[in-house]
Scaffold this motif. Sequence first.
Motif, mmCIF file in Angstrom:
data_model
loop_
_atom_site.group_PDB
_atom_site.id
_atom_site.type_symbol
_atom_site.label_atom_id
_atom_site.label_comp_id
_atom_site.label_asym_id
_atom_site.label_seq_id
_atom_site.Cartn_x
_atom_site.Cartn_y
_atom_site.Cartn_z
ATOM 1 N N GLU A 6 -49.648 -138.464 -6.956
ATOM 2 C CA GLU A 6 -48.743 -139.229 -7.718
ATOM 3 C C GLU A 6 -47.225 -138.557 -7.824
ATOM 4 O O GLU A 6 -46.369 -138.798 -8.659
ATOM 5 N N VAL A 7 -47.337 -137.446 -6.652
ATOM 6 C CA VAL A 7 -45.944 -136.931 -6.448
ATOM 7 C C VAL A 7 -44.819 -137.904 -5.985
ATOM 8 O O VAL A 7 -45.271 -139.049 -5.226
ATOM 9 N N PRO A 8 -43.747 -138.223 -6.617
ATOM 10 C CA PRO A 8 -42.924 -139.195 -6.558
ATOM 11 C C PRO A 8 -42.154 -139.021 -5.011
ATOM 12 O O PRO A 8 -42.158 -138.261 -4.168
ATOM 13 N N GLU A 9 -42.024 -140.275 -4.503
ATOM 14 C CA GLU A 9 -41.800 -140.474 -3.022
ATOM 15 C C GLU A 9 -40.481 -139.432 -2.470
ATOM 16 O O GLU A 9 -40.378 -139.201 -1.324
ATOM 17 N N ASP A 10 -39.639 -139.273 -3.153
ATOM 18 C CA ASP A 10 -38.555 -138.568 -3.101
ATOM 19 C C ASP A 10 -38.642 -136.959 -3.272
ATOM 20 O O ASP A 10 -37.679 -136.216 -3.018
ATOM 21 N N PRO A 12 -39.364 -133.403 -2.023
ATOM 22 C CA PRO A 12 -39.139 -132.955 -0.755
ATOM 23 C C PRO A 12 -40.529 -132.747 0.042
ATOM 24 O O PRO A 12 -40.167 -132.686 1.179
ATOM 25 N N ARG A 13 -41.446 -132.317 -0.682
ATOM 26 C CA ARG A 13 -42.721 -131.876 -0.028
ATOM 27 C C ARG A 13 -43.566 -133.165 0.020
ATOM 28 O O ARG A 13 -44.676 -133.057 0.075
ATOM 29 N N TYR A 14 -43.027 -134.590 -0.135
ATOM 30 C CA TYR A 14 -43.954 -135.584 -0.252
ATOM 31 C C TYR A 14 -44.831 -135.686 0.877
ATOM 32 O O TYR A 14 -46.221 -135.906 0.572
ATOM 33 N N GLN A 15 -44.590 -135.890 1.941
ATOM 34 C CA GLN A 15 -45.341 -136.091 3.234
ATOM 35 C C GLN A 15 -46.348 -134.849 3.325
ATOM 36 O O GLN A 15 -47.509 -135.137 3.528
#
Length: 261
Positions: A6-10, A12-15
Amino acid sequence: MSDEVEVPEDHPRYQSLLTRHRIEAGVEKGITSQQGLIAEGRGEAFDYLLGEETIPSAEEAERVAAAHFLLAEHPVISVNGNVAALVPEAVVDLAEATGADVEVNLFGRTEERVRAIAEHLREHGAEDVKGVTADARIPGLSHERAKVDSDGIYDADVVLVPLEDGDRAEALGEMGKTEVVIDLNPLSRSAQTATVPIIDNVVRAVPNIAAQARDLRGASREELEAIVEGFDREAALAAAERRLREGSLDRDGEAGRDGAE
Ligand code: PTJ
């Protein structure tokens, strides 16, 4: 674990968090080994230093890998527990783009995990997954790790081994196979022994090779051979090592090397 996806796509560590989640889910599904978690952590550290991007020397190596696949009589993509968890769709897509076979080949082989991975790949569109029969052996390796299919890796002229342990990569090379290795560590034995070392994350490298293969589909044999012959593996390894040791970490507003010191 659900928090992580559920981490938002923006973020910084999303990927990176998404990748971790895939590995975690792989362990829960019985396709990725516990060792796979450790390998992921090691890979992440290298990827961070590379800037989490495909560096130019890796991009070239990916094009060379695609040319090898298109020239091959029998290319095979070897899949382990981490690759199955991270890039099942991309593996199937690369097989489609190049006519390669897909074979499950594990460091910590259990019949249960081989079957679970084959099933997982089929859920992502793979038609024929090899590795279950395991009726041939790679010479010079201890029993479990040596198991391959006689009409798969054993018969292949070009093998893609993403994220491999060094011993088996070396043994495949000794069988005279053209070996394309994807590994974030340019100093690993697999990368050092590969015909084509690709120092990149599998999550970027496998889709890139497929895209390059599609781009090169209309190329003549001579053009493909020229791409293969123009590749300098030592230069590619040196470029990656240079990037790891000397590259700046100051990107996207994150604390860079200066800030961290
Ligand atoms: O599923 P199995 O049983 O076949 O086991 C697979 C692992 C990866 C656990 C096994 O082959 C192993 O233990 O490998 P190593 O010796 O830990 O080596 C893994 C290498 O892959 C290291 O050099 C890591 O830096 C690198 N690596 C990790 N994650 C990635 C990666 N390279 C590219 N992309 C990644 N995502």
